[in-house]
Motif scaffolding. Structure first.
Motif, PDB file in Angstrom:
ATOM      1  N   PHE A   7       0.850  -1.187   0.000  1.00  0.00           N
ATOM      2  CA  PHE A   7       0.000   0.000   0.000  1.00  0.00           C
ATOM      3  C   PHE A   7       0.888   1.239   0.000  1.00  0.00           C
ATOM      4  O   PHE A   7       1.863   1.306   0.756  1.00  0.00           O
ATOM      5  N   PHE A   8       0.540   2.217  -0.825  1.00  0.00           N
ATOM      6  CA  PHE A   8       1.154   3.545  -0.800  1.00  0.00           C
ATOM      7  C   PHE A   8       0.058   4.549  -0.487  1.00  0.00           C
ATOM      8  O   PHE A   8      -1.114   4.320  -0.813  1.00  0.00           O
ATOM      9  N   ASP A   9       0.453   5.703   0.053  1.00  0.00           N
ATOM     10  CA  ASP A   9      -0.468   6.838   0.113  1.00  0.00           C
ATOM     11  C   ASP A   9      -0.673   7.314  -1.313  1.00  0.00           C
ATOM     12  O   ASP A   9       0.294   7.636  -2.007  1.00  0.00           O
ATOM     13  N   CYS A  10      -1.937   7.350  -1.747  1.00  0.00           N
ATOM     14  CA  CYS A  10      -2.232   7.725  -3.129  1.00  0.00           C
ATOM     15  C   CYS A  10      -3.067   9.007  -3.228  1.00  0.00           C
ATOM     16  O   CYS A  10      -3.724   9.249  -4.250  1.00  0.00           O
ATOM     17  N   SER A  11      -3.048   9.838  -2.193  1.00  0.00           N
ATOM     18  CA  SER A  11      -3.744  11.120  -2.273  1.00  0.00           C
ATOM     19  C   SER A  11      -3.081  11.964  -3.357  1.00  0.00           C
ATOM     20  O   SER A  11      -1.874  11.849  -3.601  1.00  0.00           O
ATOM     21  N   ALA A  12      -3.866  12.806  -4.017  1.00  0.00           N
ATOM     22  CA  ALA A  12      -3.337  13.623  -5.112  1.00  0.00           C
ATOM     23  C   ALA A  12      -2.178  14.496  -4.640  1.00  0.00           C
ATOM     24  O   ALA A  12      -1.186  14.660  -5.347  1.00  0.00           O
ATOM     25  N   GLU A  20       6.536   3.309   6.759  1.00  0.00           N
ATOM     26  CA  GLU A  20       7.825   3.909   6.423  1.00  0.00           C
ATOM     27  C   GLU A  20       7.613   4.935   5.335  1.00  0.00           C
ATOM     28  O   GLU A  20       6.641   4.860   4.581  1.00  0.00           O
ATOM     29  N   LEU A  21       8.532   5.885   5.222  1.00  0.00           N
ATOM     30  CA  LEU A  21       8.490   6.838   4.123  1.00  0.00           C
ATOM     31  C   LEU A  21       8.794   6.110   2.819  1.00  0.00           C
ATOM     32  O   LEU A  21       9.558   5.139   2.807  1.00  0.00           O
ATOM     33  N   LEU A  22       8.222   6.593   1.729  1.00  0.00           N
ATOM     34  CA  LEU A  22       8.560   6.048   0.417  1.00  0.00           C
ATOM     35  C   LEU A  22      10.028   6.313   0.126  1.00  0.00           C
ATOM     36  O   LEU A  22      10.565   7.365   0.484  1.00  0.00           O
ATOM     37  N   THR A  23      10.661   5.381  -0.548  1.00  0.00           N
ATOM     38  CA  THR A  23      12.017   5.596  -1.044  1.00  0.00           C
ATOM     39  C   THR A  23      11.920   6.370  -2.361  1.00  0.00           C
ATOM     40  O   THR A  23      10.828   6.527  -2.932  1.00  0.00           O
ATOM     41  N   GLU A  24      13.049   6.832  -2.855  1.00  0.00           N
ATOM     42  CA  GLU A  24      13.074   7.525  -4.140  1.00  0.00           C
ATOM     43  C   GLU A  24      12.537   6.614  -5.249  1.00  0.00           C
ATOM     44  O   GLU A  24      11.745   7.043  -6.094  1.00  0.00           O
ATOM     45  N   GLY A  46       3.636   7.406   2.837  1.00  0.00           N
ATOM     46  CA  GLY A  46       4.085   6.178   3.447  1.00  0.00           C
ATOM     47  C   GLY A  46       3.845   4.944   2.604  1.00  0.00           C
ATOM     48  O   GLY A  46       3.065   4.952   1.645  1.00  0.00           O
ATOM     49  N   VAL A  47       4.530   3.875   3.005  1.00  0.00           N
ATOM     50  CA  VAL A  47       4.378   2.561   2.410  1.00  0.00           C
ATOM     51  C   VAL A  47       4.103   1.584   3.543  1.00  0.00           C
ATOM     52  O   VAL A  47       4.664   1.694   4.633  1.00  0.00           O
ATOM     53  N   ASP A  68       9.612  10.028  12.728  1.00  0.00           N
ATOM     54  CA  ASP A  68       8.967   9.557  13.954  1.00  0.00           C
ATOM     55  C   ASP A  68       7.467   9.380  13.796  1.00  0.00           C
ATOM     56  O   ASP A  68       6.889   8.439  14.336  1.00  0.00           O
ATOM     57  N   MET A  69       6.824  10.286  13.064  1.00  0.00           N
ATOM     58  CA  MET A  69       5.382  10.132  12.868  1.00  0.00           C
ATOM     59  C   MET A  69       5.091   8.867  12.062  1.00  0.00           C
ATOM     60  O   MET A  69       4.180   8.112  12.385  1.00  0.00           O
ATOM     61  N   ALA A  70       5.878   8.623  11.025  1.00  0.00           N
ATOM     62  CA  ALA A  70       5.689   7.406  10.228  1.00  0.00           C
ATOM     63  C   ALA A  70       5.846   6.169  11.109  1.00  0.00           C
ATOM     64  O   ALA A  70       5.021   5.252  11.057  1.00  0.00           O
ATOM     65  N   ALA A  71       6.890   6.149  11.924  1.00  0.00           N
ATOM     66  CA  ALA A  71       7.115   5.003  12.807  1.00  0.00           C
ATOM     67  C   ALA A  71       5.941   4.819  13.771  1.00  0.00           C
ATOM     68  O   ALA A  71       5.512   3.688  14.025  1.00  0.00           O
ATOM     69  N   SER A  72       5.409   5.913  14.301  1.00  0.00           N
ATOM     70  CA  SER A  72       4.287   5.811  15.235  1.00  0.00           C
ATOM     71  C   SER A  72       3.035   5.275  14.549  1.00  0.00           C
ATOM     72  O   SER A  72       2.156   4.711  15.193  1.00  0.00           O
TER      73      SER A  72
END
Length: 190
Positions: free
Chosen positions: A79-84, A122-126, A186-187, A114-118
């Protein structure tokens, strides 16, 4: 947000609302996951309460999570965040705690790592960000912090991406910087 050692479970009504939202988004955006069946995804979600909670957090902060692939080796759905645009509930953050603590004044309320971890993500990679941009046009007015390679972070920097002029751009900033139009995507693997 998740606290260390706690188990986060959704209430039955929250669970049903989230599953309905995810299914509707999944069916509306089949181009993101052409060969994946919702029933298979739902089965995985039913067996992973913590992952459902993370998806709920992604949804509540404006991420509009959706399935974008299946990892054939692990069998997990990605899953990725897919908001515009970069999720509205995750903007105006420094990159990480070190960046946040280095600010003498005008500190933002949080940092992306830290927010992603909570949230259990995880943040998307490049590379993942480039893949996302193949599925649509994202971050045309905003930008998103990306998981930064250690060599860049050790020098005080962090990377972010956006889509301008029909092209994906990856830039850099000091990790302590923050902007009202920059959040993070995030992913989550389920």
């Amino acid at each position: 947000m998740k606290t260390k050692g706690s188990t986060n479970k959704l209430l039955p009504q929250q669970r049903e609302e989230l599953l309905t939202t995810l299914k509707t988004r999944f069916e509306k955006n089949m181009v993101r996951h052409k060969e994946i069946k919702w029933e298979d995804v739902q089965e995985k979600l039913a067996a992973n309460e913590d992952k459902l909670w993370s998806l709920h957090e992604m949804e509540q902060t404006g991420g509009e999570p959706d399935v974008v692939a299946k990892d054939e080796q692990s069998g997990q759905y990605i899953f990725f965040d897919c908001s515009a645009e970069s999720p509205a509930g995750r903007r105006s953050f420094c990159y990480d705690l070190e960046g946040l603590e280095s600010r003498k004044e005008h500190r933002p309320k949080n940092n992306a790592i830290d927010m992603a971890a909570s949230m259990g993500i995880e943040l998307l990679t490049e590379e993942q960000y480039h893949y996302l941009q193949q599925l649509g046009n994202f971050d045309q007015k905003t930008s998103s912090w990306l998981k930064t390679p250690a060599a860049i972070r050790e020098l005080g920097g962090a990377i972010f991406g956006d889509l301008r002029f029909g092209r994906v751009f990856i830039y850099h900033n000091g990790a302590q910087s923050y902007y009202g139009s920059r959040g993070f995507r995030g992913v989550l693997k389920v």
